[in-house]
Design a protein around this motif. Structure first.
Motif, PDB file in Angstrom:
ATOM      1  N   ALA A 125       0.826  -1.209   0.000  1.00  0.00           N
ATOM      2  CA  ALA A 125       0.000   0.000   0.000  1.00  0.00           C
ATOM      3  C   ALA A 125       0.859   1.257   0.000  1.00  0.00           C
ATOM      4  CB  ALA A 125      -0.945   0.001   1.206  1.00  0.00           C
ATOM      5  N   LEU A 126       1.955   1.220   0.752  1.00  0.00           N
ATOM      6  CA  LEU A 126       2.865   2.362   0.766  1.00  0.00           C
ATOM      7  C   LEU A 126       3.356   2.707  -0.647  1.00  0.00           C
ATOM      8  CD1 LEU A 126       5.208   1.981   3.864  1.00  0.00           C
ATOM      9  CD2 LEU A 126       3.865   3.988   3.237  1.00  0.00           C
ATOM     10  N   LEU A 127       3.647   1.666  -1.414  1.00  0.00           N
ATOM     11  CA  LEU A 127       4.230   1.870  -2.732  1.00  0.00           C
ATOM     12  C   LEU A 127       3.192   2.208  -3.789  1.00  0.00           C
ATOM     13  CD1 LEU A 127       6.741  -1.122  -2.693  1.00  0.00           C
ATOM     14  CD2 LEU A 127       7.239   1.278  -2.244  1.00  0.00           C
ATOM     15  N   THR A 128       1.943   1.814  -3.573  1.00  0.00           N
ATOM     16  CA  THR A 128       0.935   1.979  -4.623  1.00  0.00           C
ATOM     17  C   THR A 128      -0.168   2.971  -4.276  1.00  0.00           C
ATOM     18  OG1 THR A 128      -0.339   0.096  -3.773  1.00  0.00           O
ATOM     19  CG2 THR A 128       1.314  -0.353  -5.470  1.00  0.00           C
ATOM     20  N   VAL A 129      -0.296   3.345  -2.986  1.00  0.00           N
ATOM     21  CA  VAL A 129      -1.333   4.292  -2.565  1.00  0.00           C
ATOM     22  C   VAL A 129      -0.713   5.605  -2.115  1.00  0.00           C
ATOM     23  CG1 VAL A 129      -3.276   4.683  -1.002  1.00  0.00           C
ATOM     24  CG2 VAL A 129      -2.828   2.388  -1.861  1.00  0.00           C
ATOM     25  N   GLY A 130       0.393   5.513  -1.363  1.00  0.00           N
ATOM     26  CA  GLY A 130       1.010   6.708  -0.807  1.00  0.00           C
ATOM     27  C   GLY A 130       1.016   6.664   0.700  1.00  0.00           C
ATOM     28  N   SER A 134      -2.017   4.884   3.018  1.00  0.00           N
ATOM     29  CA  SER A 134      -1.565   3.549   3.465  1.00  0.00           C
ATOM     30  C   SER A 134      -1.748   3.354   4.962  1.00  0.00           C
ATOM     31  CB  SER A 134      -0.092   3.353   3.097  1.00  0.00           C
ATOM     32  OG  SER A 134       0.733   4.235   3.846  1.00  0.00           O
ATOM     33  N   ASN A 135      -2.030   4.427   5.715  1.00  0.00           N
ATOM     34  CA  ASN A 135      -2.205   4.287   7.170  1.00  0.00           C
ATOM     35  C   ASN A 135      -3.358   3.345   7.507  1.00  0.00           C
ATOM     36  OD1 ASN A 135      -0.091   6.014   7.758  1.00  0.00           O
ATOM     37  ND2 ASN A 135      -1.389   7.835   7.791  1.00  0.00           N
ATOM     38  N   LEU A 136      -4.444   3.428   6.738  1.00  0.00           N
ATOM     39  CA  LEU A 136      -5.593   2.558   6.998  1.00  0.00           C
ATOM     40  C   LEU A 136      -5.229   1.093   6.819  1.00  0.00           C
ATOM     41  CD1 LEU A 136      -8.451   4.614   5.275  1.00  0.00           C
ATOM     42  CD2 LEU A 136      -7.965   4.405   7.732  1.00  0.00           C
ATOM     43  N   TRP A 137      -4.429   0.825   5.824  1.00  0.00           N
ATOM     44  CA  TRP A 137      -4.012  -0.563   5.591  1.00  0.00           C
ATOM     45  C   TRP A 137      -3.107  -1.050   6.723  1.00  0.00           C
ATOM     46  CZ3 TRP A 137      -6.338  -3.533   2.182  1.00  0.00           C
ATOM     47  CH2 TRP A 137      -7.016  -2.937   1.115  1.00  0.00           C
ATOM     48  N   PHE A 138      -2.264  -0.183   7.259  1.00  0.00           N
ATOM     49  CA  PHE A 138      -1.399  -0.571   8.373  1.00  0.00           C
ATOM     50  C   PHE A 138      -2.217  -0.832   9.632  1.00  0.00           C
ATOM     51  CE2 PHE A 138       1.678   0.472  11.825  1.00  0.00           C
ATOM     52  CZ  PHE A 138       2.548  -0.574  11.590  1.00  0.00           C
ATOM     53  N   ILE A 139      -3.228   0.020   9.867  1.00  0.00           N
ATOM     54  CA  ILE A 139      -4.105  -0.197  11.030  1.00  0.00           C
ATOM     55  C   ILE A 139      -4.864  -1.515  10.881  1.00  0.00           C
ATOM     56  CG2 ILE A 139      -6.138   0.692  12.220  1.00  0.00           C
ATOM     57  CD1 ILE A 139      -5.149   3.525  11.537  1.00  0.00           C
ATOM     58  N   PRO A 174       7.966   1.738   8.996  1.00  0.00           N
ATOM     59  CA  PRO A 174       8.590   3.069   9.032  1.00  0.00           C
ATOM     60  C   PRO A 174       9.742   3.218   8.041  1.00  0.00           C
ATOM     61  CG  PRO A 174       8.243   2.260  11.246  1.00  0.00           C
ATOM     62  CD  PRO A 174       7.975   1.120  10.328  1.00  0.00           C
ATOM     63  N   LEU A 175      10.466   2.118   7.833  1.00  0.00           N
ATOM     64  CA  LEU A 175      11.573   2.181   6.881  1.00  0.00           C
ATOM     65  C   LEU A 175      11.071   2.486   5.469  1.00  0.00           C
ATOM     66  CD1 LEU A 175      14.627   1.781   6.452  1.00  0.00           C
ATOM     67  CD2 LEU A 175      14.152  -0.645   6.039  1.00  0.00           C
ATOM     68  N   LEU A 176       9.982   1.792   5.108  1.00  0.00           N
ATOM     69  CA  LEU A 176       9.405   2.047   3.781  1.00  0.00           C
ATOM     70  C   LEU A 176       8.853   3.463   3.679  1.00  0.00           C
ATOM     71  CD1 LEU A 176       7.596  -1.352   3.104  1.00  0.00           C
ATOM     72  CD2 LEU A 176       9.593  -0.439   1.914  1.00  0.00           C
ATOM     73  N   ARG A 177       8.222   3.926   4.756  1.00  0.00           N
ATOM     74  CA  ARG A 177       7.702   5.305   4.757  1.00  0.00           C
ATOM     75  C   ARG A 177       8.844   6.306   4.570  1.00  0.00           C
ATOM     76  NH1 ARG A 177       2.494   6.627   6.525  1.00  0.00           N
ATOM     77  NH2 ARG A 177       3.311   8.713   6.898  1.00  0.00           N
ATOM     78  N   PHE A 178       9.930   6.079   5.293  1.00  0.00           N
ATOM     79  CA  PHE A 178      11.071   6.979   5.151  1.00  0.00           C
ATOM     80  C   PHE A 178      11.619   6.942   3.728  1.00  0.00           C
ATOM     81  CE2 PHE A 178      15.684   7.624   5.206  1.00  0.00           C
ATOM     82  CZ  PHE A 178      15.742   8.896   5.743  1.00  0.00           C
TER      83      PHE A 178
END
Length: 425
Positions: A125-130, A134-139, A174-178
């Protein structure tokens, strides 16, 4: 070349459904989702197959539809191209895959660490949504991980298994977010640098066009050799402000420059209006040419009109600060050689007898007189009024017939004032 063909096939698979009109960001996100689908589907099927082969109690049937649906969605997307629906379904299937297995499978070594599969969904989600979406997917991932700790029998401690998954995801996410944030900053810097480079390039091109004609500037950027062209018939005009050095001797330097700059800027406007080319200025001298490159088909008439307009300019007190200034102008027509001189500090210049003749006609002329050679007279005798020819002794040329340009003809008849003063040629 099997390797090349394999790489080409892989590229087509990853970019399936990508269209040329898609912007760069959409192309990147779609390619990443395609790659995730192509990796997740076969990997999940492989795990189910190995688990079933190693343990008779392991049943792959309940969870097998999930990776198959992932691959089916991938295959159908190029037809419907609904990216948001495609992305949501793929991420949802990846997220529920471990929970579905934990519910349906008995506690076996094969299910140990199964919940780790769920981290693929928020990472993808981080890579394809932003970042924000992507926070909703992480939750959702954290919620399903906590739920899986109490669902169905599991091998090992469910508490520690959930803890391991949470800690691993706490590092990975967090690494991917960074990484994505840094990618965004890098793109922003690159975009800013590109805009700055574009502005500098446009500025350099404008400066180049102030020095050279547009066709010559284009050739100079494309080739490194000598630029020199012969032209069979070019109109060359020199204009010189009479006694400007003496008149300006009592003026402050800044005022001298401001006055000369104002006059030459007006000359530039008149020259550009007629499609002619300002070649250079030399002190208080001004050189113009017509018939070069993309100049008008009738440069002779354009040059004559320019000369008359330049004379009128020096009778405008708003431009001359009320000073009584006069021009000497010489115009000649004939073959010239035109080219670029120098490389570091280059100029566009003309050479030939035509240039020398125009210069002599200017310097040997009288104030407020426009002197033309015979070729200009022959070209314009039916459109402009000329005085009777004079024989002028020019250095290096001997006696040359010179024609003084007076004014445009009106219906082929010279003004009465000029007919009384001189006999029209």
């Amino acid at each position: 070349m099997p390797v090349i063909r394999s790489l080409a096939l892989l590229s087509r698979l990853i970019h399936a459904g990508v269209r040329p009109e898609d912007d760069e960001e959409r192309r990147l996100r779609l390619s990443l989702l395609n790659l995730a689908s192509l990796l997740f589907g076969p990997a999940a099927l492989l795990w189910l197959f190995i688990g079933h082969q190693l343990d008779n109690a392991f049943s792959a049937a309940p969870a097998t539809p999930v990776p198959l649906l992932v691959l089916l969605n991938y295959a159908l997307f190029p037809r419907h191209r609904r990216f948001a629906r495609y992305r949501s379904s793929q991420l949802g299937l990846m997220l529920v895959f471990p929970l579905l297995n934990l519910v349906s499978l008995p506690p076996t070594p094969a299910t140990s660490g199964l919940a780790l599969w769920a981290v693929i969904a928020p990472a993808c989600a981080l890579l394809t949504v932003g970042n924000a979406a992507s926070n909703l997917w992480f939750i959702g991932f954290l919620g399903l991980t906590a739920l899986s700790a109490g669902v169905g029998p599991q091998a090992g401690s469910p508490v520690f298994m959930a803890l391991h998954v949470t800690l691993v995801s706490g590092v990975l996410y967090p690494l991917l977010r960074f990484a994505l944030r840094q990618r965004g900053k890098t793109r922003a810097r690159l975009a800013a640098a590109h805009r700055q480079l574009r502005r500098e390039q446009e500025r350099s091109e404008r400066l180049l066009l102030n020095i050279l004609p547009a066709p010559i500037a284009a050739r100079l950027k494309e080739q490194s050799g000598t630029i020199a062209d012969g032209h069979p018939e070019v109109v060359v005009m020199f204009a010189d402000i009479v006694n400007y050095t003496r008149i300006a001797s009592d003026m402050p330097p800044k005022k001298v420059f401001a006055l000369l700059n104002r006059i030459f800027c007006r000359f530039d406007e008149l020259t550009e209006e007629r499609g002619l080319e300002r070649i250079k200025t030399i002190g208080d001298g001004y050189m113009v040419a017509g018939g070069l490159n993309a100049h008008p088909r009738e440069p002779h008439a354009a040059a004559a009109s320019l000369a008359i307009a330049m004379q009128s300019t020096l009778r405008d007190p708003a431009i001359t600060d009320g000073l009584a200034l006069e021009l000497r102008i010489g115009i000649a027509s004939g073959p010239v050689v035109a080219g670029v001189v120098g490389r570091g500090k280059f100029i566009y210049d003309l050479w030939g007898d035509t240039v020398n003749l125009a210069y002599r006609l200017c310097t040997e002329g009288e104030p407020s007189v426009i002197q033309c050679d015979g070729q200009m007279f022959e070209r314009l005798r039916n459109r402009f009024v000329f005085a009777s020819p004079l024989l002028l002794l020019l250095k290096g040329k001997g006696y040359v017939p010179v024609y003084q340009l007076r004014s445009p003809r009106i219906l082929g008849v010279a003004p009465a004032s000029q007919r009384r003063g001189t006999k029209a040629a």
